[in-house]
Design a protein around this motif. Structure first.
Motif, short mmCIF file in Angstrom:
data_model
loop_
_atom_site.label_atom_id
_atom_site.label_comp_id
_atom_site.label_asym_id
_atom_site.label_seq_id
_atom_site.Cartn_x
_atom_site.Cartn_y
_atom_site.Cartn_z
N VAL A 1 15.31 -6.44 -2.70
CA VAL A 1 14.58 -5.51 -1.84
C VAL A 1 13.50 -4.78 -2.63
CG1 VAL A 1 14.93 -3.29 -0.70
CG2 VAL A 1 16.41 -5.23 -0.12
N TRP A 2 13.84 -4.39 -3.85
CA TRP A 2 12.88 -3.65 -4.67
C TRP A 2 11.79 -4.56 -5.25
CZ3 TRP A 2 16.90 0.02 -7.45
CH2 TRP A 2 17.29 1.01 -6.53
N ASP B 1 10.27 -6.73 -3.57
CA ASP B 1 9.27 -6.62 -2.50
C ASP B 1 8.54 -5.30 -2.55
OD1 ASP B 1 9.85 -9.02 -1.41
OD2 ASP B 1 11.11 -8.23 0.20
N GLU B 2 9.31 -4.24 -2.72
CA GLU B 2 8.68 -2.91 -2.69
C GLU B 2 7.67 -2.77 -3.82
OE1 GLU B 2 11.38 0.34 -1.90
OE2 GLU B 2 9.96 1.78 -2.77
N HIS C 1 4.64 -4.48 -2.53
CA HIS C 1 4.00 -3.74 -1.43
C HIS C 1 3.26 -2.50 -1.91
CE1 HIS C 1 7.47 -5.46 1.27
NE2 HIS C 1 6.57 -6.37 1.00
N HIS D 1 -5.21 -5.39 1.46
CA HIS D 1 -4.54 -6.09 2.56
C HIS D 1 -4.71 -7.60 2.41
CE1 HIS D 1 -3.15 -2.74 4.74
NE2 HIS D 1 -4.30 -2.34 5.24
N ARG D 2 -5.90 -8.01 2.03
CA ARG D 2 -6.21 -9.42 1.87
C ARG D 2 -5.34 -10.06 0.79
NH1 ARG D 2 -10.89 -12.86 1.71
NH2 ARG D 2 -10.00 -14.86 1.06
N GLY E 1 -1.82 -10.30 2.03
CA GLY E 1 -1.73 -11.38 3.02
C GLY E 1 -1.74 -12.76 2.37
N LEU F 1 2.01 -13.14 0.39
CA LEU F 1 3.29 -13.20 1.09
C LEU F 1 3.75 -14.63 1.43
CD1 LEU F 1 3.06 -10.00 3.34
CD2 LEU F 1 4.43 -10.35 1.28
#
Lengths: 358, 358
Positions: free
Chosen positions: B144-145, B147-148, B151, B157-158, B161, B164
């Motif tokens: 989970v972390w 990912d964080e 993020h 954003h590009r 995107g 991911l």
């Protein structure tokens, strides 16, 4: 002044539930086809599909979609439905790993994932161990795929950027809540504050607040509106879990799908039990220490524990706590500027989550 | 024609490694402060920090950062470093759950996470079980972390995107590779194709290809360039795992940090073993069936197995397979239009990953 709704029609929650199930089936069927097969493997994506679709109330996806409507969401609902359905895969992850940790044999009236997988590998000599190990991986896959459903839902960059911090927070809350819960099992404890902290982390935020906020964020909700979501959702989530704890001890297993002795055998630390321990006479306390958490507890012993939970007034107090939180939640809703169809749906959700029998 | 590099300076891989470690320490120290404490809990973020920083080669984060340079990445490297460091948390997740499934007591010369956590909860009567259960959660948190960290890395954003889909693919590959691996342990098998499939999924793509592509994607790489990354990375990843398998049987445990009997006791299905089984005489085959996968295998038995691996020529063939893949990887690099500093770093990585002693 209420936000404008796209529609004045009531929200059809059963339909939302069916749409989320369809999104889950589509996603997992696709995974079944993509994964490398082998004569030694079983179709784990198919196993996950059957596990997820076999039961459950879909409360998190439904709350999420209602959150989108509550924040004035308009237009194509498909991306939101798919993102919402991803929450159910996250829930599957939490349940699968939880059942491994608790050694629970059943979930929703069916075998738990590790039992299911052990049965599927029954031909192998190490099927028990393989069941647990493959269930750890199945839980991991469910977690990973819950993200993938979100990432591929067709959201805009902006929507995804607004959603991720809420999901990151939710996931840390759930896992750390599980951790607190794990360390508090065993012996009955009078620590009411601790059990309420666990409830808040493990369930209240996760079951209602974060899904509702996620849906609202996907409709572009600002921080104020996310706060309004919390005001409704946190007391409701607590009430939901308090009801769940009551059902775990007093519920009808044919309705709940959960053996009524599991929570008591596990010695699950709940506010219900903490209240009873605080108020118990010396004799009652002896009985609780002897029976709660005993792996061989039988129906007779369970009846004795139930007697103490009633005689100490613990059960009544929990009913009262549920009622207080239910009202607080409705009160927050009355002050929220949600469109009527969403507000009405949230009232229905609150009533069924706190008064439910399953 | 090579892409323009931001700098003609050689890339300092040791420095990149230190920067990733610093990012990991910052992130996990922050988590230690954020999590709800309790007299019953230990600082699990701190446990994860110590576990992650205690050892490891950081090959995935380093490859990721080099991938960014290879695709002409310019400007502030901090977001890329933080995203790359997140790969190490994902790796920690994979190791922690893997060690639970294998019941491995050690990792990188130190106790595995479930052993470590059992020791930290030694005061409790159920410390063994609690060690395993809290390690399942620690692995979940690491995932989970990871990912964080991505993020919150400060990517556009590009960039997010573009990153991911690569990470989603990687995560499914790793978990399904683990699943294939889990089902193939136990008895020595002649199924070389199967073991190569496991290697490809579990290691080759995960250790080199996906991290390199991730870094390149963060610099805006197009599909062609991502394909060039694969041409270098897939053979190298296979060679890396083939070397790892050799070290698991023939390596010096003081250097590898891994008890040399673990792989043999577990009956790990490797191309090395599959080759030996295919070529074994009846007597050698009996010996392999008797000793490989035996939980009580001793140093004498291990020496007998090593003898068969050498006498059948399996060891030499694997060395040859490593060499072929190493050359294929360098050949792909020679045809890639990477800036010189990145190409040079990738040559160094290839040499150390295939010739390494630890």
């Amino acid at each position: 002044l209420n936000r404008r709704a796209c529609t004045a029609e009531p929200l059809d929650l059963a339909r939302i539930r069916r749409q989320c199930d369809a999104a889950l089936a589509r996603f997992l069927d696709g995974k079944s086809q993509d994964l490398p097969g082998s004569t030694r493997t079983i179709d784990i994506a198919g196993v996950l599909r059957d596990y997820v679709l076999a039961g459950g109330k879909r409360i998190r996806p439904v709350v999420c979609v209602v959150g989108w409507h509550a924040a004035g969401g308009c237009g194509d609902p498909q991306p939101v439905l798919r993102a919402a359905a991803g929450l159910e895969l996250f829930h599957a992850f939490a349940l699968i790993h939880d059942d491994i940790m608790d050694s629970s044999d059943t979930r929703r009236g069916s075998p738990s994932a590790h039992r299911l997988l052990a049965a599927l590998h029954a031909a192998r000599p190490d099927s028990e161990r393989l069941g647990t190990n493959t269930a750890i991986l199945l839980g991991d896959l469910a977690l990973v795929w819950s993200d993938e459903m979100l990432h591929t839902a067709g959201l805009t960059h902006r929507q995804l950027g607004d959603a991720l911090p809420l999901l990151d927070a939710m996931r840390t809350e759930v896992v750390t809540g599980q951790y607190l819960d794990l360390l508090s099992g065993g012996q009955p404890s009078p620590d009411l504050d601790h059990t309420m902290t666990v409830i808040r982390h493990k369930t209240a935020k996760y079951t209602v607040e974060r899904p509702l906020q996620l849906g609202a964020a996907l409709a572009g909700a600002d921080p104020d509106l996310l706060g309004t979501c919390s005001a409704y959702a946190v007391p409701l989530g607590e009430a939901f879990q308090l009801r769940d704890d009551l059902l775990g001890v007093f519920g009808d297993p044919h309705v709940t799908g959960k053996p009524v002795l599991d929570d008591l055998r596990e010695g699950k630390a709940t506010p219900l039990m903490a209240l009873a321990v605080r108020r118990a006479t010396a004799g009652q306390l002896r009985l609780l220490h002897e029976l709660v958490g005993a792996a061989d507890l039988d129906e007779h012993g369970a009846a004795e524990i139930r007697g103490v939970l009633e005689d100490t007034g613990a059960r009544d107090t929990i009913e009262h706590m549920i009622d207080v939180r239910y009202r607080r939640s409705l009160d927050a809703l009355a002050h929220a500027a949600f469109p009527d169809p969403a507000a009405e749906a949230l009232r229905r959700i609150a009533a069924s989550a706190t008064g439910r029998t399953a």
